[in-house]
Scaffold this motif. Structure first.
Motif, PDB file in Angstrom:
ATOM      1  N   MET A  12       0.831  -1.307   0.107  1.00 20.55           N
ATOM      2  CA  MET A  12      -0.108  -0.044  -0.236  1.00 20.55           C
ATOM      3  C   MET A  12       0.873   1.068  -0.093  1.00 20.55           C
ATOM      4  O   MET A  12       1.695   1.386   0.798  1.00 20.55           O
ATOM      5  CB  MET A  12      -0.862  -0.242   1.133  1.00 20.55           C
ATOM      6  CG  MET A  12      -1.895   1.213   1.224  1.00 20.55           C
ATOM      7  SD  MET A  12      -3.040   1.067   2.700  1.00 20.55           S
ATOM      8  CE  MET A  12      -4.250  -0.182   1.916  1.00 20.55           C
ATOM      9  N   SER A  13       0.792   2.236  -0.980  1.00 22.09           N
ATOM     10  CA  SER A  13       1.453   3.323  -1.181  1.00 22.09           C
ATOM     11  C   SER A  13       0.972   4.527  -0.138  1.00 22.09           C
ATOM     12  O   SER A  13      -0.312   4.422   0.127  1.00 22.09           O
ATOM     13  CB  SER A  13       1.582   3.537  -2.464  1.00 22.09           C
ATOM     14  OG  SER A  13       0.616   4.277  -3.057  1.00 22.09           O
ATOM     15  N   PHE A  14       1.725   5.498  -0.278  1.00 24.27           N
ATOM     16  CA  PHE A  14       1.113   6.783   0.482  1.00 24.27           C
ATOM     17  C   PHE A  14       0.173   7.346  -0.169  1.00 24.27           C
ATOM     18  O   PHE A  14      -0.716   8.021   0.263  1.00 24.27           O
ATOM     19  CB  PHE A  14       2.406   7.794   0.375  1.00 24.27           C
ATOM     20  CG  PHE A  14       2.006   9.083   1.036  1.00 24.27           C
ATOM     21  CD1 PHE A  14       1.684   9.395   2.301  1.00 24.27           C
ATOM     22  CD2 PHE A  14       2.064  10.173   0.129  1.00 24.27           C
ATOM     23  CE1 PHE A  14       1.482  10.694   2.580  1.00 24.27           C
ATOM     24  CE2 PHE A  14       1.594  11.165   0.431  1.00 24.27           C
ATOM     25  CZ  PHE A  14       1.350  11.633   1.829  1.00 24.27           C
ATOM     26  N   ILE A  20       5.560  17.318  -3.795  1.00 23.73           N
ATOM     27  CA  ILE A  20       6.740  16.547  -2.905  1.00 23.73           C
ATOM     28  C   ILE A  20       7.954  16.769  -3.263  1.00 23.73           C
ATOM     29  O   ILE A  20       8.920  16.935  -2.634  1.00 23.73           O
ATOM     30  CB  ILE A  20       6.192  15.031  -2.752  1.00 23.73           C
ATOM     31  CG1 ILE A  20       4.933  14.942  -1.974  1.00 23.73           C
ATOM     32  CG2 ILE A  20       7.267  14.432  -2.203  1.00 23.73           C
ATOM     33  CD1 ILE A  20       4.515  13.737  -1.684  1.00 23.73           C
ATOM     34  N   LEU A  21       8.140  16.710  -4.726  1.00 24.60           N
ATOM     35  CA  LEU A  21       9.577  16.792  -5.125  1.00 24.60           C
ATOM     36  C   LEU A  21      10.078  18.265  -5.329  1.00 24.60           C
ATOM     37  O   LEU A  21      11.128  18.542  -4.959  1.00 24.60           O
ATOM     38  CB  LEU A  21       9.389  16.527  -6.916  1.00 24.60           C
ATOM     39  CG  LEU A  21      10.691  16.442  -7.637  1.00 24.60           C
ATOM     40  CD1 LEU A  21      11.880  15.799  -7.342  1.00 24.60           C
ATOM     41  CD2 LEU A  21      10.510  16.528  -9.340  1.00 24.60           C
ATOM     42  N   ILE A  39      13.700  22.170  -2.740  1.00 23.32           N
ATOM     43  CA  ILE A  39      13.796  23.478  -2.061  1.00 23.32           C
ATOM     44  C   ILE A  39      14.667  23.243  -0.679  1.00 23.32           C
ATOM     45  O   ILE A  39      15.513  24.040  -0.373  1.00 23.32           O
ATOM     46  CB  ILE A  39      12.479  24.275  -1.746  1.00 23.32           C
ATOM     47  CG1 ILE A  39      11.760  24.705  -3.063  1.00 23.32           C
ATOM     48  CG2 ILE A  39      12.662  25.054  -0.565  1.00 23.32           C
ATOM     49  CD1 ILE A  39      10.462  25.251  -3.083  1.00 23.32           C
ATOM     50  N   VAL A  40      14.205  22.153   0.004  1.00 26.94           N
ATOM     51  CA  VAL A  40      14.866  22.011   1.503  1.00 26.94           C
ATOM     52  C   VAL A  40      16.284  21.578   1.244  1.00 26.94           C
ATOM     53  O   VAL A  40      17.188  21.757   1.966  1.00 26.94           O
ATOM     54  CB  VAL A  40      14.124  20.810   1.916  1.00 26.94           C
ATOM     55  CG1 VAL A  40      14.811  20.203   3.267  1.00 26.94           C
ATOM     56  CG2 VAL A  40      12.580  21.265   2.565  1.00 26.94           C
ATOM     57  N   PHE A  41      16.447  20.644   0.042  1.00 23.20           N
ATOM     58  CA  PHE A  41      17.806  20.319  -0.022  1.00 23.20           C
ATOM     59  C   PHE A  41      18.844  20.827  -1.145  1.00 23.20           C
ATOM     60  O   PHE A  41      19.796  20.617  -1.700  1.00 23.20           O
ATOM     61  CB  PHE A  41      17.986  18.735  -0.494  1.00 23.20           C
ATOM     62  CG  PHE A  41      17.373  17.919   0.883  1.00 23.20           C
ATOM     63  CD1 PHE A  41      18.438  17.584   1.853  1.00 23.20           C
ATOM     64  CD2 PHE A  41      16.315  17.293   0.904  1.00 23.20           C
ATOM     65  CE1 PHE A  41      17.881  16.939   2.833  1.00 23.20           C
ATOM     66  CE2 PHE A  41      15.778  16.494   1.771  1.00 23.20           C
ATOM     67  CZ  PHE A  41      16.461  16.321   2.806  1.00 23.20           C
ATOM     68  N   LYS A  42      18.437  22.169  -1.459  1.00 26.95           N
ATOM     69  CA  LYS A  42      18.943  22.912  -2.474  1.00 26.95           C
ATOM     70  C   LYS A  42      20.525  23.282  -1.999  1.00 26.95           C
ATOM     71  O   LYS A  42      21.167  23.102  -2.954  1.00 26.95           O
ATOM     72  CB  LYS A  42      18.364  24.065  -2.937  1.00 26.95           C
ATOM     73  CG  LYS A  42      18.732  24.986  -3.842  1.00 26.95           C
ATOM     74  CD  LYS A  42      18.117  26.478  -4.022  1.00 26.95           C
ATOM     75  CE  LYS A  42      18.671  27.166  -5.253  1.00 26.95           C
ATOM     76  NZ  LYS A  42      18.079  28.502  -5.318  1.00 26.95           N
TER      77      LYS A  42
END
Length: 105
Positions: free
Chosen positions: A1-3, A36-37, A42-45
């Protein structure tokens, strides 16, 4: 079952409404994935930019000051020799002086 199946449950809907809900879910899944991508990018830029800069330095390292000076001197010497070759027939004395200047480095 996926998210996405947990986020958008559609098993308890009526058969007529289930088609409408399924089409809404089918349209919302790519948008949710893109969201999500974008959030991850943005968070890991800063981390991603640092890794790209490190890879660029591995592929094309920066020249040291001595290497830059040597390259500039070589280009100047080649330019002076090219000018001397152009002046060879019209002014041989000037061409000889330019060649002597280029030979000094």
């Amino acid at each position: 079952m996926s998210f996405l199946n947990i986020a958008f449950p559609a098993a308890s809907a009526l058969p007529v409404a289930q088609v409408a809900v399924t089409s809404i879910i089918a349209a919302a899944r790519p948008l949710l994935g893109l969201g999500i991508l974008a959030t991850v990018l943005i968070v890991f830029k800063p981390l991603i930019m640092g890794m790209l800069r490190a890879a660029l330095l591995v592929l094309h390292p920066k020249m040291t000051r001595d290497q830059k000076t040597a390259s500039r001197n070589l280009l100047n010497m080649l330019t002076i020799r090219r000018i001397a070759n152009d002046l060879d027939y019209s002014s041989p004395n000037m061409a000889a002086e330019l060649r002597a200047l280029a030979a000094r480095g």
